[in-house]
Scaffold this motif. Structure first.
Motif, short mmCIF file in Angstrom:
data_model
loop_
_atom_site.label_atom_id
_atom_site.label_comp_id
_atom_site.label_asym_id
_atom_site.label_seq_id
_atom_site.Cartn_x
_atom_site.Cartn_y
_atom_site.Cartn_z
N THR A 27 -5.19 40.11 30.12
CA THR A 27 -4.35 40.30 29.18
C THR A 27 -4.25 41.76 28.66
O THR A 27 -5.20 42.50 29.20
N THR A 28 -3.21 42.18 27.86
CA THR A 28 -3.11 43.71 27.81
C THR A 28 -4.28 44.02 26.87
O THR A 28 -4.93 45.05 26.97
N ARG A 31 -7.52 44.07 29.19
CA ARG A 31 -7.24 45.55 29.83
C ARG A 31 -7.84 47.01 28.85
O ARG A 31 -8.61 47.67 29.20
N ILE A 32 -7.32 46.89 27.71
CA ILE A 32 -7.63 47.92 26.65
C ILE A 32 -9.13 48.11 26.39
O ILE A 32 -9.90 48.99 26.29
N ASN A 45 -1.58 41.97 34.97
CA ASN A 45 -1.58 41.64 33.71
C ASN A 45 -0.86 40.59 33.27
O ASN A 45 0.48 40.28 33.85
N ASP A 47 0.11 39.12 30.59
CA ASP A 47 1.04 39.25 29.47
C ASP A 47 2.57 39.85 29.89
O ASP A 47 3.52 39.53 29.27
N THR A 48 2.42 40.78 30.88
CA THR A 48 3.66 41.53 31.41
C THR A 48 4.01 41.07 32.84
O THR A 48 5.18 41.28 33.19
N GLU A 52 -0.98 46.42 37.55
CA GLU A 52 -1.05 47.64 36.69
C GLU A 52 -2.14 48.43 37.14
O GLU A 52 -3.13 47.79 37.55
N ASN A 58 -3.43 57.17 31.78
CA ASN A 58 -2.37 55.92 31.23
C ASN A 58 -2.52 54.69 32.20
O ASN A 58 -2.89 54.98 33.52
N TRP A 59 -2.24 53.71 31.69
CA TRP A 59 -2.01 52.59 32.75
C TRP A 59 -0.55 52.43 32.93
O TRP A 59 0.36 52.57 32.04
N GLY A 61 2.75 49.91 35.05
CA GLY A 61 3.19 48.66 35.59
C GLY A 61 3.90 49.16 37.09
O GLY A 61 4.65 50.12 36.94
#
Length: 356
Positions: A27-28, A31-32, A45, A47-48, A52, A58-59, A61
């Motif tokens: 999930t996001t 990942r964080i 991901n 969630d999306t 990614e 930065n991450w 997609g």
């Protein structure tokens, strides 16, 4: 499988031609929470619903095109012409073969619902629509014509073919006609000119007349042709693939010599079948009906020298509007039903593809 966090990335085997590689699924929030994130780390991901990757800051997609998509279809071949009466009653034409994958609806002849097709983005598919068999006026074999086959073909799919309807049998020697087909043509002159058989899983057989003055009904997608004073055409089948319930692929009605034998010609089968014609005097007759174009229905049998034309078939594709590209040949009607786009092809030779 359980979610996998990458804390010490390294080169790994991406598999071979017989297996796929499983990316870590996160999930996001997960990942964080990754510690020691390194350039090039890649996840899926959940969630999306995107792959990614991390560029060191930065991450991002990864955008991609859907490579395959599911298409439902209804395919109907051209209907057969009716049989020439020759004064003794010709059989009705058989409907074109009927195959569908949509909504658990049956195929013709009591057949099962087919599996939907899987199309691939960027691939061109060929759609052929069978034309109805020509009828007309006269006693020549050229007047007796089965319907043309309809088909869907292209790379990566098994060709789907609906068989053209059989022509009604009648005054011309039975060896000159083609009563067998997707649905069978009706017989004429009682059993002197036999009815035709249908194709398993696509349509029903025709039927015979009961006297020397009557023709039997052509088979339809939904039932066998009728018999009697003059046989009615077999019924068609209803489909809601366009969003509206429409009956198609009815058989043609048998012709009748009412001048000498009495009775009325057979009615066309529900779904567009042509009604039979009648001989009304030594040199007079009523004209048999033609099968309706776009339904693949059979033409009506004649009572004297005329026989009805079979109706042209159709190929209908149904797909989510979200993946519809509009890349198709010109002889097609495009409509929508909720979140779906429907393409109804009527030209003899057509193409469709989803652009990349």
């Amino acid at each position: 499988m359980a979610n996998t966090k990458i804390t010490n990335p390294k080169l790994f085997n991406l598999g071979d031609s017989t297996s796929a590689t499983q990316l870590p699924v996160m999930t996001t929030a997960e990942r964080i929470a990754i510690q020691n994130t390194s350039i090039g780390e890649t996840i899926f991901n959940s969630d999306t619903d995107k792959v990614e990757y991390f560029d060191g800051t930065n991450w991002y997609g990864i955008s991609y095109e859907q490579m395959d998509y599911t298409v439902d279809y209804l395919i109907i071949a051209g209907g057969g012409s009716g049989g020439n009466g020759g004064g003794v009653g010709g059989g009705g034409g058989g409907a074109g073969g009927y195959l569908t994958s949509y909504n658990n609806e049956p195929s013709g002849g009591g057949g099962a619902t087919q599996e939907p097709l899987t199309f691939v983005t960027g691939t061109v598919y060929t759609i052929n629509v069978g034309q109805g068999g020509n009828g007309g006026f006269g006693y020549t074999p050229a007047q007796y014509n089965p319907g043309g086959n309809s088909s869907i073909s292209g790379p990566g799919i098994t060709t789907i073919t609906a068989i053209g309807g059989g022509t009604g049998n009648g005054y011309i020697d039975s060896g000159s006609t083609s009563p067998n087909g997707g649905s069978g043509g009706g017989g004429g002159y009682a059993n002197g000119y036999p009815y035709g058989s249908g194709t398993a899983g696509q349509g029903y057989r025709g039927n015979s007349g009961v006297s020397i003055y009557s023709g039997g009904g052509g088979g339809g997608a939904g039932s066998i042709g009728g018999t009697g004073s003059a046989g009615a055409g077999g019924s068609g089948l209803a489909s809601t693939i366009t969003g509206t319930s429409i009956i198609r692929a009815g058989g043609g009605g048998g012709g009748m010599n009412t001048w000498q034998g009495g009775g009325a010609p057979g009615s066309g089968g529900t779904g567009g079948g042509g009604a039979g014609g009648a001989r009304t005097g030594s040199s007079s007759e009523t004209t048999p009906g033609n099968g309706v174009d776009g339904t693949g229905s059979g033409g009506g049998g004649g009572g004297r020298q005329t026989n009805g034309y079979g109706g042209n078939g159709t190929v209908i594709l149904r797909m989510p509007t979200s993946i519809y590209s509009g890349s198709h040949s010109s002889q097609v009607t495009v409509t929508t039903d909720g979140d779906y786009t429907i393409l109804e092809f009527y030209g003899i030779s057509n193409t469709y593809s989803q652009t990349i």
